[in-house]
Design a protein around this motif. Sequence first.
Motif, PDB file in Angstrom:
ATOM      1  N   MET A   1       0.818  -1.189   0.000  1.00 22.44           N
ATOM      2  CA  MET A   1       0.000   0.000   0.000  1.00 22.44           C
ATOM      3  C   MET A   1       0.868   1.262   0.000  1.00 22.44           C
ATOM      4  SD  MET A   1      -3.093   0.647  -0.115  1.00 22.44           S
ATOM      5  CE  MET A   1      -4.326   1.825   0.203  1.00 22.44           C
ATOM      6  N   PHE A   2       1.962   1.228   0.730  1.00 18.53           N
ATOM      7  CA  PHE A   2       2.864   2.375   0.786  1.00 18.53           C
ATOM      8  C   PHE A   2       3.431   2.686  -0.598  1.00 18.53           C
ATOM      9  CE2 PHE A   2       7.219   3.979   1.236  1.00 18.53           C
ATOM     10  CZ  PHE A   2       6.942   5.179   1.856  1.00 18.53           C
ATOM     11  N   ILE A   3       3.758   1.623  -1.340  1.00 19.12           N
ATOM     12  CA  ILE A   3       4.334   1.809  -2.682  1.00 19.12           C
ATOM     13  C   ILE A   3       3.315   2.468  -3.611  1.00 19.12           C
ATOM     14  CG2 ILE A   3       5.316   0.589  -4.665  1.00 19.12           C
ATOM     15  CD1 ILE A   3       7.153   0.493  -2.285  1.00 19.12           C
ATOM     16  N   LEU A   4       2.052   2.068  -3.521  1.00 22.22           N
ATOM     17  CA  LEU A   4       1.022   2.651  -4.376  1.00 22.22           C
ATOM     18  C   LEU A   4       0.802   4.137  -4.060  1.00 22.22           C
ATOM     19  CD1 LEU A   4      -1.634  -0.198  -4.505  1.00 22.22           C
ATOM     20  CD2 LEU A   4      -0.087   0.519  -6.320  1.00 22.22           C
ATOM     21  N   LYS A   5       0.801   4.495  -2.787  1.00 22.41           N
ATOM     22  CA  LYS A   5       0.664   5.900  -2.421  1.00 22.41           C
ATOM     23  C   LYS A   5       1.856   6.715  -2.898  1.00 22.41           C
ATOM     24  CE  LYS A   5      -2.370   5.993   1.561  1.00 22.41           C
ATOM     25  NZ  LYS A   5      -2.508   6.389   2.959  1.00 22.41           N
ATOM     26  N   LEU A   6       3.044   6.130  -2.800  1.00 20.44           N
ATOM     27  CA  LEU A   6       4.240   6.822  -3.257  1.00 20.44           C
ATOM     28  C   LEU A   6       4.199   7.049  -4.767  1.00 20.44           C
ATOM     29  CD1 LEU A   6       6.979   7.963  -2.374  1.00 20.44           C
ATOM     30  CD2 LEU A   6       7.957   5.724  -2.880  1.00 20.44           C
ATOM     31  N   ILE A   7       3.741   6.047  -5.502  1.00 22.64           N
ATOM     32  CA  ILE A   7       3.621   6.190  -6.961  1.00 22.64           C
ATOM     33  C   ILE A   7       2.582   7.256  -7.300  1.00 22.64           C
ATOM     34  CG2 ILE A   7       2.881   4.998  -9.066  1.00 22.64           C
ATOM     35  CD1 ILE A   7       4.195   2.469  -7.921  1.00 22.64           C
ATOM     36  N   ALA A   8       1.458   7.262  -6.571  1.00 19.18           N
ATOM     37  CA  ALA A   8       0.417   8.272  -6.818  1.00 19.18           C
ATOM     38  C   ALA A   8       0.942   9.671  -6.534  1.00 19.18           C
ATOM     39  CB  ALA A   8      -0.807   7.979  -5.967  1.00 19.18           C
ATOM     40  N   ILE A  10       4.032  10.677  -6.708  1.00 22.55           N
ATOM     41  CA  ILE A  10       4.998  11.037  -7.746  1.00 22.55           C
ATOM     42  C   ILE A  10       4.273  11.426  -9.034  1.00 22.55           C
ATOM     43  CG2 ILE A  10       6.825  10.124  -9.234  1.00 22.55           C
ATOM     44  CD1 ILE A  10       7.807   8.544  -6.778  1.00 22.55           C
ATOM     45  N   CYS A  11       3.173  10.748  -9.338  1.00 24.04           N
ATOM     46  CA  CYS A  11       2.413  11.063 -10.546  1.00 24.04           C
ATOM     47  C   CYS A  11       1.672  12.394 -10.446  1.00 24.04           C
ATOM     48  CB  CYS A  11       1.416   9.948 -10.844  1.00 24.04           C
ATOM     49  SG  CYS A  11       2.185   8.415 -11.385  1.00 24.04           S
ATOM     50  N   VAL A  12       1.386  12.845  -9.230  1.00 22.19           N
ATOM     51  CA  VAL A  12       0.657  14.101  -9.038  1.00 22.19           C
ATOM     52  C   VAL A  12       1.573  15.315  -9.217  1.00 22.19           C
ATOM     53  CG1 VAL A  12      -0.530  15.465  -7.262  1.00 22.19           C
ATOM     54  CG2 VAL A  12      -1.139  13.086  -7.609  1.00 22.19           C
ATOM     55  N   LEU A  13       2.848  15.159  -9.009  1.00 15.57           N
ATOM     56  CA  LEU A  13       3.775  16.298  -9.090  1.00 15.57           C
ATOM     57  C   LEU A  13       3.763  17.005 -10.448  1.00 15.57           C
ATOM     58  CD1 LEU A  13       6.774  15.020  -6.967  1.00 15.57           C
ATOM     59  CD2 LEU A  13       5.078  16.742  -6.360  1.00 15.57           C
ATOM     60  N   GLY A  93      -1.282  19.510  -3.107  1.00 13.30           N
ATOM     61  CA  GLY A  93      -0.091  19.653  -2.268  1.00 13.30           C
ATOM     62  C   GLY A  93      -0.270  18.968  -0.923  1.00 13.30           C
ATOM     63  N   MET A  94      -1.460  19.084  -0.338  1.00 13.81           N
ATOM     64  CA  MET A  94      -1.728  18.399   0.939  1.00 13.81           C
ATOM     65  C   MET A  94      -1.702  16.886   0.750  1.00 13.81           C
ATOM     66  SD  MET A  94      -1.925  20.746   3.146  1.00 13.81           S
ATOM     67  CE  MET A  94      -2.672  19.991   4.560  1.00 13.81           C
ATOM     68  N   PHE A  95      -2.163  16.416  -0.421  1.00  7.86           N
ATOM     69  CA  PHE A  95      -2.107  14.986  -0.699  1.00  7.86           C
ATOM     70  C   PHE A  95      -0.664  14.505  -0.791  1.00  7.86           C
ATOM     71  CE2 PHE A  95      -1.682  11.684  -4.024  1.00  7.86           C
ATOM     72  CZ  PHE A  95      -2.295  10.642  -3.338  1.00  7.86           C
TER      73      PHE A  95
END
Length: 98
Positions: A1-8, A10-13, A93-95
């Motif tokens: 789950m941590f990896i998916l949040k990290l990928i999300a 990174i994609c939002v930047l 940004g908060m996300f």
Amino acid sequence: MFILKLIAKICVLPLILVLAVLLGIVKLFVGIYNVARSLFTFLLGALIVLTIIYYQDWLQVGFLAVLSGIGFAILFVGIAFEVMIEEFIERLGMFVMS
């Protein structure tokens, strides 16, 4: 789950960067329009006063007042769009920070 949040995150930047550029463009156009609208509103005010003094034609005065109101409405929509973009960037940004 941590990896998916990290990928999300990174994609939002890149989306935040694109929205920041769009926000700059919108702020520029709103600023330019605000200056032009203020000059236009000054001229319309002078025309309203002169129309009342010389012609007493209330239909033309109403038309000039509607033109002034339309200019204000366009500025209001531009500022509302600017605020919406700012809020969206802030929420993204908060996300990313969470």
